[in-house]
Structures are given as structure tokens and as C-alpha cells.
Write an enzyme that holds these catalytic residues in place. Structure first.
Site, PDB file in Angstrom:
ATOM      1  N   HIS A  55       0.877  -1.169   0.000  1.00  0.00           N
ATOM      2  CA  HIS A  55       0.000   0.000   0.000  1.00  0.00           C
ATOM      3  C   HIS A  55       0.915   1.219   0.000  1.00  0.00           C
ATOM      4  CE1 HIS A  55      -2.358  -3.057   2.228  1.00  0.00           C
ATOM      5  NE2 HIS A  55      -3.402  -2.501   1.676  1.00  0.00           N
ATOM      6  N   ASP A  58       2.373   1.728   3.377  1.00  0.00           N
ATOM      7  CA  ASP A  58       3.304   0.733   3.934  1.00  0.00           C
ATOM      8  C   ASP A  58       4.734   1.232   3.755  1.00  0.00           C
ATOM      9  OD1 ASP A  58       1.180  -0.982   4.428  1.00  0.00           O
ATOM     10  OD2 ASP A  58       1.445  -2.096   2.550  1.00  0.00           O
ATOM     11  N   MET A  89       2.756  -5.871  -7.100  1.00  0.00           N
ATOM     12  CA  MET A  89       1.403  -5.296  -6.999  1.00  0.00           C
ATOM     13  C   MET A  89       1.452  -4.096  -6.075  1.00  0.00           C
ATOM     14  SD  MET A  89      -1.195  -5.293  -4.483  1.00  0.00           S
ATOM     15  CE  MET A  89      -1.866  -6.707  -3.647  1.00  0.00           C
ATOM     16  N   GLU A 182     -10.856  -6.743  -5.147  1.00  0.00           N
ATOM     17  CA  GLU A 182     -10.868  -7.752  -4.071  1.00  0.00           C
ATOM     18  C   GLU A 182     -12.126  -7.600  -3.230  1.00  0.00           C
ATOM     19  OE1 GLU A 182      -7.318  -7.767  -1.721  1.00  0.00           O
ATOM     20  OE2 GLU A 182      -8.211  -9.017  -0.145  1.00  0.00           O
ATOM     21  N   LYS A 184     -14.803  -8.690  -0.074  1.00  0.00           N
ATOM     22  CA  LYS A 184     -14.825  -9.195   1.305  1.00  0.00           C
ATOM     23  C   LYS A 184     -16.232  -8.949   1.841  1.00  0.00           C
ATOM     24  CE  LYS A 184     -12.228  -8.955   5.624  1.00  0.00           C
ATOM     25  NZ  LYS A 184     -11.159  -8.289   6.397  1.00  0.00           N
ATOM     26  N   GLU A 218      -9.589 -13.596  -2.382  1.00  0.00           N
ATOM     27  CA  GLU A 218      -8.797 -14.005  -1.204  1.00  0.00           C
ATOM     28  C   GLU A 218      -9.451 -15.192  -0.523  1.00  0.00           C
ATOM     29  OE1 GLU A 218      -7.084 -11.170   1.589  1.00  0.00           O
ATOM     30  OE2 GLU A 218      -7.797 -12.415   3.257  1.00  0.00           O
ATOM     31  N   HIS A 221     -11.615 -14.504   2.512  1.00  0.00           N
ATOM     32  CA  HIS A 221     -12.816 -13.684   2.358  1.00  0.00           C
ATOM     33  C   HIS A 221     -14.021 -14.485   1.878  1.00  0.00           C
ATOM     34  CE1 HIS A 221     -10.091  -9.878   2.121  1.00  0.00           C
ATOM     35  NE2 HIS A 221      -9.943 -10.569   3.229  1.00  0.00           N
ATOM     36  N   ASP A 246      -5.007 -13.828  -3.564  1.00  0.00           N
ATOM     37  CA  ASP A 246      -4.538 -13.712  -2.181  1.00  0.00           C
ATOM     38  C   ASP A 246      -4.757 -15.047  -1.484  1.00  0.00           C
ATOM     39  OD1 ASP A 246      -3.814 -11.106  -2.544  1.00  0.00           O
ATOM     40  OD2 ASP A 246      -5.307 -10.242  -1.173  1.00  0.00           O
ATOM     41  N   ASP A 256     -11.884 -12.335   9.913  1.00  0.00           N
ATOM     42  CA  ASP A 256     -10.848 -12.546   8.893  1.00  0.00           C
ATOM     43  C   ASP A 256      -9.547 -12.970   9.572  1.00  0.00           C
ATOM     44  OD1 ASP A 256      -9.631 -12.408   6.379  1.00  0.00           O
ATOM     45  OD2 ASP A 256      -9.172 -10.275   6.580  1.00  0.00           O
ATOM     46  N   ASP A 258      -6.760 -14.635   8.230  1.00  0.00           N
ATOM     47  CA  ASP A 258      -5.507 -14.416   7.486  1.00  0.00           C
ATOM     48  C   ASP A 258      -4.359 -15.307   7.965  1.00  0.00           C
ATOM     49  OD1 ASP A 258      -6.671 -12.444   5.862  1.00  0.00           O
ATOM     50  OD2 ASP A 258      -5.999 -10.791   7.142  1.00  0.00           O
ATOM     51  N   ASP A 288      -1.364 -13.318   1.309  1.00  0.00           N
ATOM     52  CA  ASP A 288      -1.897 -12.183   2.076  1.00  0.00           C
ATOM     53  C   ASP A 288      -2.322 -12.705   3.448  1.00  0.00           C
ATOM     54  OD1 ASP A 288      -2.765  -9.788   2.927  1.00  0.00           O
ATOM     55  OD2 ASP A 288      -4.585  -9.723   1.715  1.00  0.00           O
TER      56      ASP A 288
HETATM   57  C1  GLT Z   1      -5.855  -5.620   4.141  1.00  0.00           C
HETATM   58  C2  GLT Z   1      -6.898  -6.609   3.692  1.00  0.00           C
HETATM   59  C3  GLT Z   1      -6.407  -7.449   2.570  1.00  0.00           C
HETATM   60  C4  GLT Z   1      -6.206  -6.661   1.315  1.00  0.00           C
HETATM   61  C5  GLT Z   1      -5.143  -5.652   1.437  1.00  0.00           C
HETATM   62  C6  GLT Z   1      -5.154  -4.789   0.205  1.00  0.00           C
HETATM   63  S1  GLT Z   1      -5.181  -4.747   2.861  1.00  0.00           S
HETATM   64  O1  GLT Z   1      -4.832  -6.254   4.822  1.00  0.00           O
HETATM   65  O2  GLT Z   1      -7.258  -7.424   4.798  1.00  0.00           O
HETATM   66  O3  GLT Z   1      -7.234  -8.536   2.314  1.00  0.00           O
HETATM   67  O4  GLT Z   1      -5.784  -7.554   0.320  1.00  0.00           O
HETATM   68  O5  GLT Z   1      -5.646  -3.528   0.434  1.00  0.00           O
HETATM   69 MN    MN Z   2      -8.131 -11.203   4.708  1.00  0.00          MN
HETATM   70 MN    MN Z   3      -6.304  -9.623   0.657  1.00  0.00          MN
END
Ligand code: GLT
Ligand code: MN
Ligand code: MN
Length: 389
Positions: A55, A58, A89, A182, A184, A218, A221, A246, A256, A258, A288
Site C-alpha cells: 500500500h 506501507d 502489486m 478484491e 470481502k 482471497e 474472504h 490472495d 478474517d 488471514d 496475504d
Molecule cells: C488488508 C486486507 C487485505 C487486502 C489488502 C489490500 S489490505 O490487509 O485485509 O485482504 O488484500 O488492500
Molecule cells: Mn483477509
Molecule cells: Mn487480501
């Protein structure tokens, strides 16, 4: 014994925010101090990663001056060159600053919407300067808790207007850049607009330049909503819209998480990797994910190694699946062919084809009696994945 050593050609990437995650959650603050972005790139290069994603904030602190930005970019470009890591990216942080607390492109306030566009254009410039070919849009704050607060039809229009503006901006600048959207379902908003990859695919066809826009699904998500990520990715692939992906780990029905890629649902991840490999997906595979809050700085790098190793193990298993005589024999048995009907079904409509189908005599009972040995097939997959074949 395979070593599962990542190669640049595997195109594994990590966001700066993934291996740089300090372990903050809604109930507690940071548990580790991440190394600098430059150090992260260096270490990722050593581990065999192909690229890094970021980002704007970042790398460049919010509100930094042009001179500060230039110095940071210069240093970052030299570490990319030294370590052989590419910027794969780029994206915009439209969620951390309080100005975006009620949305960016869909905010009710035109000043906020305009500020978001300014931030995205500057961030696109940064991404292009660093060589990124893909730009991700994740609308984390584009949504509501209170339905009375926003009109969702207007919100959809505002989202589209913003994206159409950015594709024109990219064309106007002569940039070689594609967008990936993306989805979510929720978090941080109670409901986020365009909540699934399928919703994004439908939305893309309404844009001014749909050819420049694909998706970035992702794992976490789709899975947090109880949906099949594997099927979402397959649909995107088939539509020619899988521009980026992702990968991570997630249990259904939770926030979420991750997690490290492959941490949850080995079978789903196996089929996912098999899908990407069988269909020759050649974009970046972005992990991700973030290390557990319990991880110390050394364990952070074990997390990164684990994501890549797991992918390569599944890739190996997919090759075993494709070469397994017993599995392939069942696959041939269930892949029925019909010399008369296949050309009609695979072809286009014609009055002749319609007539042939309307008058064809089918033996429905015989068709229903055909063997579908899926219990046997799935047990073979289980044995293969657990290493007893
Ligand atoms: C954030 C989010 C991710 C996205 C990122 C891109 S930022 O961490 O949870 O799933 O991919 O903005
Ligand atoms: Mn996520
Ligand atoms: Mn993501």
C-alpha cells in the site's frame, strides 16, 4: 525427497504488511516490532520470494513531503534491484486514516470522495514508478452498519464512477497497468459492498473499460462467508479475470483470520493449487496472511517459508493426482463421451441441433443407473494427501 525450495518462477509474493504485521488485534496492541520495509524485502529475496506488494502508506508515511517520498523510493528501488525482488502489486490504503471511517469512493461527502481519488492517483504513480503491473482495489471501508446512512444504489454508482475515472487516468498517463478488485463480505464494516468475487465479476462487466479490470480473490474472504473459494477462483479463471490471488488460511464463519497458507482445510487448498497449476495461472501468488500473534521475529520468517513450502507440496500432490493410474481410471470412467450428442452440446444453437435434441430418445433409467464411484475416488484423494499412497 523433494526439497520444496521456492524459485522466482513460482511467483510467490508477500505484502509488506504481511511479514511486517506487528500482531495487533481488536483486544491488544503490538507484540513485535517489525524490521524496516527494506529489511523485509532483503529477507524475502533470501527466502526465494519473487515479489513484494505494498500500500502507499506501507512505504510512504501518510502526509510525507515529496522530498521525503523521493528519498524513501530511491532506497526502496535499490533494495529491489539488489535482492532481485520485484514490486508485483501496489494498492492504496483507503481504510486506516479516520477520514475514511465512513468510506472512500462511497462516502457521502464529496470532499472525502475527491481526496480518495487524489490518494489513489498518487499511489498509482508510486506503484508504476516501482514497476508494479497490477493495482488492487480492496474497499474495506466501503459499506455500512446503519442502512439508513447510505443509499446502496448511489454507492454502487459512486464505486463505478471512481473506477472508470482511474482506468481513464491510467490510459491518459500511458501506464501499462491492470486493476484487480478484491471482495470481502464484512470487517471492518458490518456489510461491505460487492461482498463476493462473483459480485465483483458482475460489477466489472458494467465498467467503461472491463478489459483492464479483473479480480483478486482471497481465500479468507470467501471462506469466512461459508462459500467455496475454489469455485470462486474457477469462475474467475474461466472468465479470464483471475489477475491476482490472495492465498491464506481461514476457518468458515469467523472474523478474517488471514492464517498461514494451508493452515486450514488441506483438501480445499489442494484442489485450489491443482486448479491454478492445471489451468496454468501465471500471475503472482500472493500470501496475504500474517504470522500468529504468538510468533516471535524468527517465527515470522518460518511463517513466510511455510506459505511457500505448503504451496509447493500441494503442487507436487497435484502432479501425483494427475499421474495416479487408479484415480485417472475413475476419471476416465466418469468422463463419458457421446459421438452424437457431444458435438451438439459443445456447439452453438441451430434449428437442426434443437430438433435433434427434441426428438432424441433418452433412456433416463439407464442414465440414472450409471456408476459414480465417488466414495472410492475421494478416499484415494485422502490417501494421496495423507501420504499413504
Ligand atoms: C488488508 C486486507 C487485505 C487486502 C489488502 C489490500 S489490505 O490487509 O485485509 O485482504 O488484500 O488492500
Ligand atoms: Mn483477509
Ligand atoms: Mn487480501
Amino acid at each position: 525427497m523433494a526439497t520444496y525450495t521456492p524459485q522466482k518462477s513460482d511467483k510467490f509474493t508477500f505484502g509488506l504488511w504481511t511479514v511486517g504485521n506487528p500482531g495487533v488485534d481488536p483486544f491488544g496492541g503490538a507484540v513485535r516490532t517489525p524490521v524496516t520495509p527494506v529489511e523485509r524485502v532483503r529477507k524475502l529475496g533470501e527466502l526465494g520470494a519473487y515479489g513484494v506488494n505494498l500500500h502507499d502508506n506501507d512505504l510512504i508515511p501518510f502526509g510525507a513531503s515529496a522530498t521525503e517520498q523521493d528519498a524513501i523510493v530511491k532506497e526502496f528501488q535499490s533494495v529491489l534491484a539488489e535482492s532481485g525482488v520485484v514490486c508485483a502489486m501496489a494498492t492504496t490504503n483507503l481504510f486506516s486514516h479516520p477520514v475514511f471511517k465512513d468510506g472512500a469512493f462511497t462516502s457521502n461527502d464529496p470532499k472525502v470522495r475527491a481526496f480518495a481519488r487524489q490518494k489513489v492517483m498518487r499511489s498509482i504513480d508510486l506503484g508504476v514508478e516501482l514497476g508494479a503491473p497490477i493495482y488492487v482495489f480492496w474497499g474495506g471501508r466501503e459499506g455500512v452498519e446503519i442502512e439508513a446512512s447510505k443509499d446502496p444504489v448511489t454507492a454502487a454508482k459512486r464505486f463505478r464512477d471512481a473506477l472508470d475515472f482511474f482506468t481513464e487516468y491510467v490510459l491518459d498517463q500511458g501506464y501499462d497497468l491492470k486493476f484487480a478488485l478484491e471482495a470481502k463480505p464484512n470487517e471492518p464494516r458490518g456489510d461491505i459492498y460487492l461482498p463476493t468475487t462473483g459480485a465483483m465479476l458482475g460489477f466489472i462487466s458494467t465498467l467503461a473499460h472491463p478489459e483492464m479490470v479483473g479480480v483478486n480473490p482471497e481465500f479468507a474472504h470467501e471462506t469466512m462467508a461459508g462459500l467455496s473459494f475454489y469455485h470462486a477462483v474457477a469462475q474467475a479463471l474461466e472468465a479470464g479475470k483471475l489477475f491476482h490471488i490472495d492465498l491464506n488460511g481461514q476457518k468458515p464463519g469467523r472474523y478474517d483470520q488471514d492464517y498461514r497458507f494451508g493452515q486450514e482445510d488441506y483438501k480445499q487448498n489442494f484442489f485450489l493449487v491443482k486448479l491454478l497449476e492445471d489451468y496454468g495461472y501465471d500471475g503472482p501468488k500472493h500470501f496475504d496472511a500474517h504470522p500468529l500473534r504468538t510468533s516471535d521475529p524468527d517465527d515470522v520468517w518460518e511463517f513466510a517459508k511455510g506459505c511457500m513450502r505448503t504451496y509447493l507440496i500441494f503442487k507436487d500432490k497435484a502432479a501425483q493426482f494427475n499421474a495416479d493410474p487408479e484415480i485417472q481410471a475413475i476419471w476416465r470412467q466418469i468422463s463419458v463421451r457421446d459421438a452424437v450428442l457431444d458435438p451438439i452440446l459443445d456447439g452453438k444453437y441451430s434449428p437442426q441441433n434443437a430438433q435433434t435434441l427434441k426428438s432424441h430418445a433418452f433412456d433416463a433409467d439407464a442414465l440414472a443407473a450409471q456408476k459414480l464411484p465417488y466414495e472410492k475416488l475421494d478416499q484415494l484423494v485422502f490417501d494421496l494427501l495423507l501420504g499413504v499412497r
